[in-house]
Design a protein around this motif. Structure first.
Motif, PDB file in Angstrom:
ATOM      1  N   ALA A  28       0.836  -1.203   0.000  1.00 17.09           N
ATOM      2  CA  ALA A  28       0.000   0.000   0.000  1.00 17.09           C
ATOM      3  C   ALA A  28       0.873   1.256   0.000  1.00 17.09           C
ATOM      4  O   ALA A  28       0.569   2.235  -0.702  1.00 17.09           O
ATOM      5  N   ASN A  29       1.951   1.247   0.768  1.00 15.02           N
ATOM      6  CA  ASN A  29       2.873   2.386   0.784  1.00 15.02           C
ATOM      7  C   ASN A  29       3.512   2.585  -0.589  1.00 15.02           C
ATOM      8  O   ASN A  29       3.663   3.719  -1.058  1.00 15.02           O
ATOM      9  N   HIS A  30       3.887   1.492  -1.234  1.00 11.50           N
ATOM     10  CA  HIS A  30       4.489   1.584  -2.571  1.00 11.50           C
ATOM     11  C   HIS A  30       3.488   2.201  -3.549  1.00 11.50           C
ATOM     12  O   HIS A  30       3.839   3.102  -4.323  1.00 11.50           O
ATOM     13  N   ARG A  31       2.251   1.736  -3.507  1.00 17.84           N
ATOM     14  CA  ARG A  31       1.224   2.285  -4.397  1.00 17.84           C
ATOM     15  C   ARG A  31       0.993   3.779  -4.118  1.00 17.84           C
ATOM     16  O   ARG A  31       0.849   4.569  -5.051  1.00 17.84           O
ATOM     17  N   ALA A  32       0.982   4.163  -2.848  1.00 11.42           N
ATOM     18  CA  ALA A  32       0.778   5.569  -2.484  1.00 11.42           C
ATOM     19  C   ALA A  32       1.910   6.438  -3.024  1.00 11.42           C
ATOM     20  O   ALA A  32       1.665   7.535  -3.546  1.00 11.42           O
ATOM     21  N   ARG A  33       3.148   5.964  -2.915  1.00  4.84           N
ATOM     22  CA  ARG A  33       4.284   6.736  -3.430  1.00  4.84           C
ATOM     23  C   ARG A  33       4.202   6.849  -4.943  1.00  4.84           C
ATOM     24  O   ARG A  33       4.352   7.937  -5.509  1.00  4.84           O
ATOM     25  N   CYS A  34       3.920   5.736  -5.610  1.00  5.02           N
ATOM     26  CA  CYS A  34       3.823   5.749  -7.073  1.00  5.02           C
ATOM     27  C   CYS A  34       2.700   6.668  -7.548  1.00  5.02           C
ATOM     28  O   CYS A  34       2.860   7.408  -8.519  1.00  5.02           O
ATOM     29  N   GLU A  35       1.575   6.633  -6.858  1.00  7.75           N
ATOM     30  CA  GLU A  35       0.435   7.467  -7.225  1.00  7.75           C
ATOM     31  C   GLU A  35       0.761   8.957  -7.041  1.00  7.75           C
ATOM     32  O   GLU A  35       0.430   9.783  -7.886  1.00  7.75           O
ATOM     33  N   ALA A  36       1.427   9.295  -5.952  1.00 12.65           N
ATOM     34  CA  ALA A  36       1.814  10.688  -5.725  1.00 12.65           C
ATOM     35  C   ALA A  36       2.759  11.165  -6.827  1.00 12.65           C
ATOM     36  O   ALA A  36       2.592  12.267  -7.368  1.00 12.65           O
TER      37      ALA A  36
END
Length: 134
Positions: free
Chosen positions: A14-22
């Protein structure tokens, strides 16, 4: 020991997805809280991980014990494959609870030259000049 449980994997992903999305939106990457702490039970190496990508690559703060902790990527498979004496391997700190974003741990580790010493400084457990704890 299982280094990354399904629950930890979900948080890391989830953290990886949040960073990629940002980053996709052109925003600054979030300063994530570490999810898991790994350590060498026979030596100074310590890792804090904030995210895990689809290829099994973790990102976080790595301190191999040479006095220069750094933010970097490291492979979960590589940590799992390390074979130490006495049948030991890299361990997960089951009591770890992140209190600060990764940047705070990184700054403290850089100043102290060690992640472990940096954490002690953050928690006020650093010895005074006379060796006593504050």
């Amino acid at each position: 020991m299982i280094l990354v449980t399904p629950e930890l994997r979900d948080q890391l992903r989830a953290n990886h997805r949040a960073r990629c999305e940002a980053l996709r939106r052109g925003e600054r990457a979030p300063d994530l809280m570490p999810v898991v702490r790994f350590f060498n039970p026979l030596g100074p190496a310590t890792w804090l991980a904030t995210e895990l990508d689809e290829d099994g690559i973790l990102f976080g703060l790595a301190d191999l014990g040479f006095g220069c902790p750094e933010l970097r990527s490291f492979a979960l498979e590589e940590l799992e494959s390390i074979q130490l004496p006495f049948g030991l391997g890299i361990e997960r700190d089951i009591l770890f609870e992140s209190e600060f974003p990764l940047s705070v741990y990184a700054e403290a580790a850089s100043r102290a030259g060690s992640l472990v010493e940096g954490e002690r400084n953050l928690h006020g457990d650093a010895p005074d000049a006379d060796g006593s704890l504050r």
